[in-house]
Design an enzyme around this catalytic site. Structure first.
Site, PDB file in Angstrom:
ATOM      1  CB  ALA A   8      -0.873  -0.020   1.236  1.00 31.44           C
ATOM      2  CD  GLU A  52      -1.992  -7.226   3.331  1.00 29.87           C
ATOM      3  OE1 GLU A  52      -1.629  -6.133   2.846  1.00 29.87           O
ATOM      4  OE2 GLU A  52      -2.577  -7.303   4.424  1.00 29.87           O
ATOM      5  CD  GLU A  63       1.832  -5.022   6.028  1.00 31.62           C
ATOM      6  OE1 GLU A  63       2.673  -5.896   6.375  1.00 31.62           O
ATOM      7  OE2 GLU A  63       1.153  -5.111   4.994  1.00 31.62           O
TER       8      GLU A  63
END
Ligand code: CAA
Length: 258
Positions: free
Chosen positions: A63, A111, A131
């Site tokens: 992300a 993911e 993360e």
């Protein structure tokens, strides 16, 4: 300009995340384009989908960190929910989806690959969930799908330590199905997709449903689901033709998806 390209090759749809200068990192625009591309897949003529990243270096590097930097709790919740919704849509596509992992598959990239049915990687692929080292949890399904794919203990270790997993180890722990030199990756994925597309499409879709839904059920419910999906194939043109051809000791013709 769209951050996702879509190409149809016979019965195979190829979806490429195309934000190469940011290593295909996922921001809200990329997620929106990805969702639009998934929504536009013509299920009648697409028997298998391949998802890959633009360029030679990265599948998806996660992300978009710059976009998340100053997120409030509410914005974080919405961003995570958005990514999860798009990835769930990919997971629930009726036809099989192959991730052609052509480099970095970190955070949201790992993911995304996990929301596909099958992962095939190039030798330079690198998986990981960094993360916790950025002060967050995996937010696009990693805590759930990594554990379901490689087992709880391995997933916890990978997520808690934020260590990267090279293609060779990914293969060993069952995170991916195969590894190829980078220049052979797409050819091999197309071969695999073609092989899947060469089988009876209705049957392949019922197989996907049976495995994906059944895994979320207790064994009694799951084995009760199978006869439903088995019977959905019975009486189709493809089932009749393939079985009649077997009984008559001849090759059946191409499947027609009816
Ligand atoms: N977000 C935003 N931009 C990113 C990015 C990301 N996840 N990954 C790479 N980029 C950008 C870089 O900022 C850089 O942009 P500029 O050229 O404008 O500086 C460009 O892509 C190229 O990256 P690098 O110069 O860093 O390339 P490198 O080869 O030196 O390193 C890398 C490659 C190891 C993948 C490194 O870019 C990196 O560590 N990226 C971040 C990986 C990461 O932590 N991903 C997880 C994000 S969190 C997440 O995904 C949460 C979730 O579950 C929802």
């Amino acid at each position: 300009m769209s951050f996702v390209r879509y190409e149809q090759k016979d019965f195979v749809g190829i979806l490429t995340i195309d934000r190469e200068k940011a290593l295909n990192a996922l921001n809200t625009e990329v997620l929106a384009d990805l969702e639009a591309a998934v929504d536009a897949i013509d299920a009648a003529k697409t028997r298998c989908v391949i998802i890959t990243g633009a360029g030679k270096k990265s599948f998806v590097a996660g992300a978009d960190i710059a976009a998340m930097c100053n997120m409030t709790k509410e914005e974080g919740r919405a961003f995570s929910a958005r990514g999860n919704a798009v990835f769930r849509k990919i997971e629930k596509l009726p036809m099989p989806v192959i991730a052609a992992v052509n480099g970095y598959a970190l955070g949201g990239g790992c993911e995304l690959s996990l929301s596909c049915d099958i992962r095939i990687a190039s030798e330079n692929a690198l998986f990981g969930q960094p993360e916790a080292g950025l002060g967050i949890t995996p937010g696009f399904g990693g805590t759930q799908r990594l554990a379901r794919t490689v087992g709880v203990g391995r997933a916890k270790e990978i997520i808690y330590t934020c260590r990267n997993v090279k293609a060779e180890e990914a293969l060993r722990i069952g995170l991916i199905n195969a590894v190829y030199p980078a220049d052979q990756l797409m050819g091999e994925c197309l071969k695999l997709a073609g092989r899947i597309a060469g089988n009876a499409p209705i049957a392949v879709r019922q197989c996907k449903k049976a495995i994906s839904l059944g895994l979320q059920m207790d064994i009694d419910s799951a084995t009760a689901l199978e006869p439903e999906l088995f019977s959905a194939c019975c009486g189709t043109e493809d089932q009749r033709n393939a079985m009649t051809a077997f009984c008559e000791k001849r090759k059946h013709g191409p499947f027609v998806n009816r």
